[in-house]
Design a protein around this motif. Sequence first.
Motif, short mmCIF file in Angstrom:
data_model
loop_
_atom_site.label_atom_id
_atom_site.label_comp_id
_atom_site.label_asym_id
_atom_site.label_seq_id
_atom_site.Cartn_x
_atom_site.Cartn_y
_atom_site.Cartn_z
N VAL A 13 -27.39 -8.48 -30.45
CA VAL A 13 -26.43 -9.58 -30.48
C VAL A 13 -25.32 -9.26 -31.47
O VAL A 13 -25.58 -8.99 -32.64
N HIS A 14 -24.09 -9.27 -31.00
CA HIS A 14 -22.93 -9.02 -31.86
C HIS A 14 -22.58 -10.30 -32.61
O HIS A 14 -22.41 -11.36 -31.99
N CYS A 15 -22.43 -10.21 -33.93
CA CYS A 15 -22.18 -11.40 -34.75
C CYS A 15 -21.12 -11.12 -35.81
O CYS A 15 -20.86 -9.97 -36.16
N THR A 16 -20.54 -12.19 -36.34
CA THR A 16 -19.62 -12.07 -37.47
C THR A 16 -20.43 -11.82 -38.74
O THR A 16 -21.63 -12.12 -38.79
N ALA A 63 -24.19 -3.79 -39.48
CA ALA A 63 -22.89 -4.20 -40.01
C ALA A 63 -22.22 -5.24 -39.12
O ALA A 63 -21.49 -6.10 -39.61
N ASP A 64 -22.46 -5.17 -37.80
CA ASP A 64 -21.84 -6.14 -36.90
C ASP A 64 -22.77 -6.58 -35.77
O ASP A 64 -22.35 -7.26 -34.84
N THR A 65 -24.04 -6.18 -35.85
CA THR A 65 -24.99 -6.49 -34.79
C THR A 65 -26.37 -6.80 -35.38
O THR A 65 -26.73 -6.25 -36.43
N THR A 66 -27.11 -7.66 -34.71
CA THR A 66 -28.50 -7.90 -35.06
C THR A 66 -29.35 -7.72 -33.82
O THR A 66 -28.84 -7.80 -32.69
N VAL A 67 -30.63 -7.45 -34.02
CA VAL A 67 -31.57 -7.38 -32.90
C VAL A 67 -32.60 -8.48 -33.10
O VAL A 67 -33.27 -8.54 -34.13
N VAL A 68 -32.70 -9.37 -32.10
CA VAL A 68 -33.65 -10.47 -32.14
C VAL A 68 -34.69 -10.23 -31.05
O VAL A 68 -34.33 -10.03 -29.88
N GLU A 69 -35.96 -10.22 -31.43
CA GLU A 69 -37.03 -10.00 -30.47
C GLU A 69 -37.41 -11.32 -29.79
O GLU A 69 -37.83 -12.27 -30.46
N VAL A 70 -37.24 -11.36 -28.48
CA VAL A 70 -37.54 -12.56 -27.70
C VAL A 70 -38.51 -12.18 -26.59
O VAL A 70 -38.15 -11.41 -25.69
N GLY A 71 -39.72 -12.69 -26.65
CA GLY A 71 -40.70 -12.39 -25.62
C GLY A 71 -41.00 -10.92 -25.46
O GLY A 71 -41.19 -10.44 -24.33
N LEU A 106 -29.11 -14.18 -41.68
CA LEU A 106 -30.31 -13.63 -41.06
C LEU A 106 -31.11 -12.77 -42.03
O LEU A 106 -30.54 -12.11 -42.90
N ARG A 107 -32.41 -12.76 -41.86
CA ARG A 107 -33.30 -11.94 -42.68
C ARG A 107 -34.29 -11.23 -41.75
O ARG A 107 -34.93 -11.86 -40.91
N VAL A 108 -34.42 -9.92 -41.94
CA VAL A 108 -35.34 -9.14 -41.11
C VAL A 108 -36.77 -9.66 -41.32
O VAL A 108 -37.21 -9.90 -42.44
N GLY A 109 -37.48 -9.85 -40.21
CA GLY A 109 -38.84 -10.34 -40.26
C GLY A 109 -38.96 -11.85 -40.20
O GLY A 109 -40.06 -12.39 -40.05
N HIS A 110 -37.83 -12.55 -40.30
CA HIS A 110 -37.83 -14.02 -40.23
C HIS A 110 -37.38 -14.48 -38.85
O HIS A 110 -36.68 -13.76 -38.13
N ASP A 111 -37.77 -15.68 -38.47
CA ASP A 111 -37.33 -16.25 -37.20
C ASP A 111 -35.90 -16.77 -37.33
O ASP A 111 -35.48 -17.22 -38.40
N ALA A 112 -35.18 -16.72 -36.22
CA ALA A 112 -33.79 -17.21 -36.20
C ALA A 112 -33.45 -17.74 -34.82
O ALA A 112 -34.06 -17.33 -33.82
N VAL A 129 -30.58 -17.65 -28.18
CA VAL A 129 -31.77 -16.81 -28.32
C VAL A 129 -32.50 -17.25 -29.57
O VAL A 129 -31.89 -17.64 -30.57
N ALA A 130 -33.82 -17.21 -29.52
CA ALA A 130 -34.63 -17.58 -30.67
C ALA A 130 -35.81 -16.62 -30.75
O ALA A 130 -36.49 -16.37 -29.75
#
Length: 201
Positions: free
Chosen positions: A28-31, A14-22, A38-44, A5-6
């Motif tokens: 997304v669950h992550c370590t 603490a264990d999840t991020t939300v990435v906006e795609v389309g 990751l940084r809020v407001g930045h692309d990843a 996802v990009a």
Amino acid sequence: MIASVAGRVAWVGADTTVVEVGGVGLAVHCTPNTLATLRVGHDARLSTTLIVREDALTLYGFVDDEEREIFELLQTVGGVGPRVAQAVLSVHSPYSVRVAIAHGEVGVLTKVPGIGKKGAERIILELRDKVGPVDAAASVKGVPRQMPWQEQVRQGLVGLGWTASQADQAIGTVASGLDDGPTPPVPVLLKQAIKLLGRAR
């Protein structure tokens, strides 16, 4: 299969991020190691694996394809599910995991919460021929991946928007409350720090 996802990072927990795609926000669950990048407001961009269950579709994210490959490989072992596989990558780098399996280093794998001696032996037995070539002279000897828990928690807190000084203060409080037993997993320590900082706001 969602292989990656990009998009823009909308939220980091603490264990999840939300990435906006389309226009759609994907949870997304992550370590902690991945979340710290990751940084809020930045692309990843995250390599991902979609785990399908009868009652849920869960997306797991990783900093690169190598992490994802180890995550998927570990789950081919009986008794190893997504949570345990993710816990392995919270403690060790993909290369360290390969070395530990190739060299039969049971003690390295048992440093992961949720993996006992028998579980580690089973992982080694079933994956030794599948991990690929590793340096014959290498040995991780249980060295944790990249950084101590304090730095992982610090990066996670800063990524969530707190200042470095606030993060350091919370980490000090969490550290002072630990006993002489095994150190809890990083996600647990991160949640403790977030709770402390939430009270301070």
